[in-house]
Structure formats: C-alpha cells, structure tokens
Design a protein around this motif. Structure first.
Motif, PDB file in Angstrom:
ATOM      1  N   GLU A  11      -5.651  16.903 -12.948  1.00 37.37           N
ATOM      2  CA  GLU A  11      -5.197  17.726 -14.058  1.00 37.37           C
ATOM      3  C   GLU A  11      -5.235  19.213 -13.695  1.00 37.37           C
ATOM      4  O   GLU A  11      -5.789  19.611 -12.667  1.00 37.37           O
ATOM      5  N   TRP A  12      -4.632  20.023 -14.562  1.00 31.03           N
ATOM      6  CA  TRP A  12      -4.465  21.456 -14.338  1.00 31.03           C
ATOM      7  C   TRP A  12      -5.793  22.163 -14.067  1.00 31.03           C
ATOM      8  O   TRP A  12      -5.904  23.003 -13.179  1.00 31.03           O
ATOM      9  N   GLU A  13      -6.808  21.813 -14.830  1.00 30.73           N
ATOM     10  CA  GLU A  13      -8.094  22.501 -14.704  1.00 30.73           C
ATOM     11  C   GLU A  13      -8.814  22.156 -13.394  1.00 30.73           C
ATOM     12  O   GLU A  13      -9.800  22.812 -13.022  1.00 30.73           O
ATOM     13  N   ASP A  14      -8.327  21.141 -12.663  1.00 32.25           N
ATOM     14  CA  ASP A  14      -8.954  20.753 -11.394  1.00 32.25           C
ATOM     15  C   ASP A  14      -8.436  21.570 -10.211  1.00 32.25           C
ATOM     16  O   ASP A  14      -8.944  21.427  -9.089  1.00 32.25           O
ATOM     17  N   LEU A  15      -7.413  22.406 -10.438  1.00 35.92           N
ATOM     18  CA  LEU A  15      -6.699  23.048  -9.337  1.00 35.92           C
ATOM     19  C   LEU A  15      -7.151  24.477  -9.056  1.00 35.92           C
ATOM     20  O   LEU A  15      -7.509  25.223  -9.964  1.00 35.92           O
ATOM     21  N   ASP A  16      -7.059  24.831  -7.762  1.00 35.01           N
ATOM     22  CA  ASP A  16      -7.183  26.223  -7.332  1.00 35.01           C
ATOM     23  C   ASP A  16      -5.771  26.799  -7.416  1.00 35.01           C
ATOM     24  O   ASP A  16      -4.907  26.475  -6.596  1.00 35.01           O
ATOM     25  N   TYR A 104      -4.902  16.651 -28.497  1.00 32.18           N
ATOM     26  CA  TYR A 104      -4.497  15.909 -29.691  1.00 32.18           C
ATOM     27  C   TYR A 104      -4.266  14.423 -29.434  1.00 32.18           C
ATOM     28  O   TYR A 104      -4.299  13.617 -30.360  1.00 32.18           O
ATOM     29  N   SER A 105      -4.002  14.059 -28.171  1.00 33.06           N
ATOM     30  CA  SER A 105      -3.754  12.649 -27.854  1.00 33.06           C
ATOM     31  C   SER A 105      -4.282  12.322 -26.468  1.00 33.06           C
ATOM     32  O   SER A 105      -3.985  13.036 -25.501  1.00 33.06           O
ATOM     33  N   PRO A 106      -5.059  11.250 -26.352  1.00 39.08           N
ATOM     34  CA  PRO A 106      -5.550  10.832 -25.031  1.00 39.08           C
ATOM     35  C   PRO A 106      -4.520  10.014 -24.251  1.00 39.08           C
ATOM     36  O   PRO A 106      -4.714   9.729 -23.070  1.00 39.08           O
ATOM     37  N   SER A 107      -3.425   9.638 -24.920  1.00 43.36           N
ATOM     38  CA  SER A 107      -2.410   8.779 -24.295  1.00 43.36           C
ATOM     39  C   SER A 107      -1.687   9.510 -23.166  1.00 43.36           C
ATOM     40  O   SER A 107      -1.090  10.577 -23.377  1.00 43.36           O
ATOM     41  N   ASN A 108      -1.716   8.917 -21.978  1.00 49.25           N
ATOM     42  CA  ASN A 108      -1.020   9.514 -20.838  1.00 49.25           C
ATOM     43  C   ASN A 108       0.489   9.525 -21.052  1.00 49.25           C
ATOM     44  O   ASN A 108       1.188  10.454 -20.632  1.00 49.25           O
ATOM     45  N   THR A 109       1.011   8.504 -21.738  1.00 48.63           N
ATOM     46  CA  THR A 109       2.451   8.436 -22.015  1.00 48.63           C
ATOM     47  C   THR A 109       2.892   9.583 -22.923  1.00 48.63           C
ATOM     48  O   THR A 109       3.896  10.251 -22.652  1.00 48.63           O
ATOM     49  N   VAL A 110       2.128   9.822 -23.978  1.00 47.47           N
ATOM     50  CA  VAL A 110       2.455  10.915 -24.905  1.00 47.47           C
ATOM     51  C   VAL A 110       2.407  12.257 -24.172  1.00 47.47           C
ATOM     52  O   VAL A 110       3.318  13.092 -24.305  1.00 47.47           O
ATOM     53  N   LYS A 111       1.366  12.471 -23.386  1.00 44.84           N
ATOM     54  CA  LYS A 111       1.236  13.728 -22.646  1.00 44.84           C
ATOM     55  C   LYS A 111       2.404  13.919 -21.675  1.00 44.84           C
ATOM     56  O   LYS A 111       2.948  15.017 -21.548  1.00 44.84           O
ATOM     57  N   SER A 112       2.801  12.834 -21.009  1.00 52.19           N
ATOM     58  CA  SER A 112       3.881  12.912 -20.021  1.00 52.19           C
ATOM     59  C   SER A 112       5.233  13.183 -20.671  1.00 52.19           C
ATOM     60  O   SER A 112       6.022  13.987 -20.167  1.00 52.19           O
ATOM     61  N   TYR A 207       7.043   7.095 -14.147  1.00 56.55           N
ATOM     62  CA  TYR A 207       6.331   7.312 -12.877  1.00 56.55           C
ATOM     63  C   TYR A 207       4.877   6.856 -12.985  1.00 56.55           C
ATOM     64  O   TYR A 207       4.385   6.091 -12.144  1.00 56.55           O
ATOM     65  N   HIS A 208       4.194   7.301 -14.018  1.00 59.96           N
ATOM     66  CA  HIS A 208       2.794   6.904 -14.189  1.00 59.96           C
ATOM     67  C   HIS A 208       2.674   5.399 -14.472  1.00 59.96           C
ATOM     68  O   HIS A 208       1.742   4.740 -13.992  1.00 59.96           O
ATOM     69  N   PHE A 209       3.640   4.863 -15.233  1.00 59.38           N
ATOM     70  CA  PHE A 209       3.620   3.424 -15.541  1.00 59.38           C
ATOM     71  C   PHE A 209       3.771   2.590 -14.268  1.00 59.38           C
ATOM     72  O   PHE A 209       2.983   1.666 -14.017  1.00 59.38           O
ATOM     73  N   TYR A 210       4.798   2.918 -13.453  1.00 58.79           N
ATOM     74  CA  TYR A 210       5.024   2.162 -12.222  1.00 58.79           C
ATOM     75  C   TYR A 210       3.842   2.320 -11.258  1.00 58.79           C
ATOM     76  O   TYR A 210       3.450   1.362 -10.585  1.00 58.79           O
ATOM     77  N   ALA A 211       3.289   3.538 -11.183  1.00 60.91           N
ATOM     78  CA  ALA A 211       2.144   3.773 -10.296  1.00 60.91           C
ATOM     79  C   ALA A 211       0.949   2.933 -10.720  1.00 60.91           C
ATOM     80  O   ALA A 211       0.249   2.333  -9.877  1.00 60.91           O
ATOM     81  N   GLU A 212       0.723   2.858 -12.025  1.00 56.45           N
ATOM     82  CA  GLU A 212      -0.395   2.067 -12.538  1.00 56.45           C
ATOM     83  C   GLU A 212      -0.195   0.577 -12.261  1.00 56.45           C
ATOM     84  O   GLU A 212      -1.124  -0.133 -11.860  1.00 56.45           O
ATOM     85  N   GLN A 213       1.046   0.098 -12.469  1.00 59.61           N
ATOM     86  CA  GLN A 213       1.334  -1.323 -12.222  1.00 59.61           C
ATOM     87  C   GLN A 213       1.192  -1.661 -10.738  1.00 59.61           C
ATOM     88  O   GLN A 213       0.663  -2.721 -10.376  1.00 59.61           O
ATOM     89  N   LEU A 214       1.661  -0.766  -9.887  1.00 58.31           N
ATOM     90  CA  LEU A 214       1.542  -0.997  -8.443  1.00 58.31           C
ATOM     91  C   LEU A 214       0.082  -0.989  -8.007  1.00 58.31           C
ATOM     92  O   LEU A 214      -0.321  -1.746  -7.114  1.00 58.31           O
ATOM     93  N   SER A 215      -0.725  -0.142  -8.642  1.00 57.82           N
ATOM     94  CA  SER A 215      -2.149  -0.073  -8.281  1.00 57.82           C
ATOM     95  C   SER A 215      -2.877  -1.368  -8.641  1.00 57.82           C
ATOM     96  O   SER A 215      -3.863  -1.732  -8.001  1.00 57.82           O
TER      97      SER A 215
END
Length: 317
Positions: A11-16, A104-112, A207-215
């Motif tokens: 996430e954004w806060e993890d970056l330099d 406001y939402s923990p859902s990765n889909t909503v955020k994306s 992208y996140h959905f396919y990545a999660e399914q592949l994982s």
C-alpha cells in the motif's frame, strides 16, 4: 492471519516516495516505447473505413513497415512521451484514493474500482490533448487521407530527424487550434472518459481477482511476481473486450473531428454493422498483453524496490 500463498498488496504508506517517483519515470517510458507500435496500428485500424487500407493487425504492421519503415511505427511518439506526466498522476491518484477509500471499506474490489476510475479521470484530463495531436501524427503516411489535418511536406536537407518530428507536431498543433480553437484539443474527451474510466475501473479488480485465484492454484513457493505477471494480461484482455466499442467511437471522434459520441456510435453501426465495434480489438489485446506484463512486473517491482527499509524483509517476491 494471512492465508498461505496469498499475495499481500503493498500500500501507499509502505513506500519510500522518493524512490517510487524516480524509478517510476523510467518504468513508464520503457513501457510506452515497447507498446507504441501496437497502439499506432490499433488507431489506424479503428479509423479506416471497413478494410480499405489494412485487412488486420499483421497486415497493417507489414504494410507500415514496408512503406514507412520503423519510423512509421513510431509516428507521434515524441509527443506521446509527454504522457509521462499523466502516468505519474495516474499512479499517485490511484494509490491515494485507494488509501482514502480504505477508511470506509475494507473490500479490495471496492478500493480497486473507485481508485482505478478516479486515477483514469485525472490522467485522461492531462492525456487527451496529447493524444489528439499524437493520433493525427499516427495517421500521417499511409493513413493521412483519413485525417483532417496533414503535416506539411518538408525536404530532408541537413535538418535532423528531430527537427522534422517537431516540425510535424507544430504543423498539426497549429492546424487543430486554427480549426477548432482550444476545445479542439479536448475533442473526444467524453468518449475517452467513457472508454478509459471503465477500463481502468475494471482492470484493477480483475487483476487482483486473477492474482488471488492463481495464488490458490499455484504452489506456495511460486514467486508472486510470476502470478501477478500472468494476472495482468488476463485482466487487460477482459477489460479491453468489454470497453472496445467505446474505444472505436473515441478514435473516430478524435481523428475525424466528430462532435457527438451518440451520433458517431449510431452512424458506425449503420455504415459498418455491429462488427465495427470489434475493430482494433486484436491489436488492442496484443498491445495490452505485453503492456500489462511490463506494467505489472515493472510496477510491482517498483513498489518492492521502493519499500521503506524496515518493511523489505516482510514481503515475499
């Protein structure tokens, strides 16, 4: 507790941020240079009437290369490099909006979805004027009879190729302003928003959905970057197929100088039938596949290289 093998999103806060922006410019320029020929071919295929000039993607590639050389595949590229600004604006907006929505939402889909759409809105506002000029330059050469504006012919004397390139850019820019004023540079803006906001809003969640399914399918020791590199093109093909009809309309509006998205859509259906909406789709998928691989590998690598020092050991590649 994180599921074994699950991909953890940086996430954004993890970056330099200093590393992130300095490396990001190089990544964006490399990606654009790689896929630009396919974008040029897609534009010419979408703008031509029926199959009057090219019968398909490969035919267009061969004819352009034969008639105009490698430089023909990079017409308008120098102007297009200014979209580096919009590229940085895109990733910044995406990450910041994603962070905001997470409150406001923990859902990765909503955020994306929300962050992808917002990022595209900001980027297109910067990109459309550059695209308008770039697309008219793309149509010079074999496709110049399909565009309203033509670069003045120049003698190849001692002048460098650079001056020739910028001379053509100046010619097209002056002609657009003389014919349509400032609004001419935003011709097709609505069509662009209707194309790229849905495309961006769809690409990220897919992208996140396919990545999660592949994982879930891959062995736990499989590098996450490989799974993400596979998920990117899958997401791009899905989003491109859904949004291609609007992309065809956008190209016609910008290059032919049309003013109404709805009237253009109706006229295209009346003149060329429903299959007109698939024009340039193969070129778009062909260009989006390496683009997505490069973007995903580049972007995810960029984020890992830009991690704050104390977090480096916490992420699995």
């Amino acid at each position: 507790m994180q599921q074994k093998g699950a991909i953890q999103i940086i996430e954004w806060e993890d970056l330099d941020k200093r590393k992130f922006y300095s490396l990001g410019v190089f990544m964006t320029l490399t990606t654009r240079a790689t896929v630009y020929p396919a974008s040029l071919i897609r534009t010419r295929l979408q703008v031509q009437k029926g199959k009057t000039l090219y019968s398909g993607t490969f035919d267009a590639f061969c004819k352009i290369l034969r008639a105009e050389g490698v430089r023909g595949l990079y017409r308008g590229f120098m102007v297009n490099t200014f979209t580096l600004i919009s590229g940085q604006a895109y990733i910044t907006t995406y990450e910041l909006v994603r962070k905001y929505v997470s409150q406001y939402s923990p859902s990765n889909t909503v955020k994306s979805v929300v962050a992808g759409g917002a990022a595209s809105l900001v980027a297109q506002t910067i990109t459309v004027p550059i695209d308008v000029v770039s697309q008219h330059l793309m149509m010079q050469g074999q496709g110049e009879h399909l565009t309203r504006f033509k670069a003045k012919p120049k003698l190849m004397l001692a002048a460098s190729k650079r001056s020739l390139t910028f001379g053509q850019t100046r010619d097209i820019t002056v002609q657009i302003f003389a014919a349509d004023g400032f609004k001419g540079f935003y011709r097709g803006y609505v069509a662009s928003l209707l194309t790229y906001i849905p495309n961006s809003a769809l690409w990220w969640p897919f992208y996140h959905f396919y990545a999660e399914q592949l994982s879930l399918l891959a062995p736990s020791e499989c590098p996450h970057l490989i799974l993400q590199a596979l998920a990117g093109p899958m997401a791009a093909a899905t989003a491109s197929t859904i949004t291609n009809p609007m992309d065809v309309v956008r190209a016609r509006v910008q290059v032919e100088g049309r003013s109404s998205v709805i009237e253009t859509f109706k006229q295209l259906l009346a003149e060329e039938g429903v299959w007109v909406m698939t024009k340039g789709l193969s070129a778009r998928i062909i260009s989006s596949t390496p683009t997505s691989v490069l973007i995903v590998v580049g972007y995810e690598t960029l984020k890992r290289l830009s991690l704050r020092a104390e977090l480096i050991e916490t992420r699995h590649w």
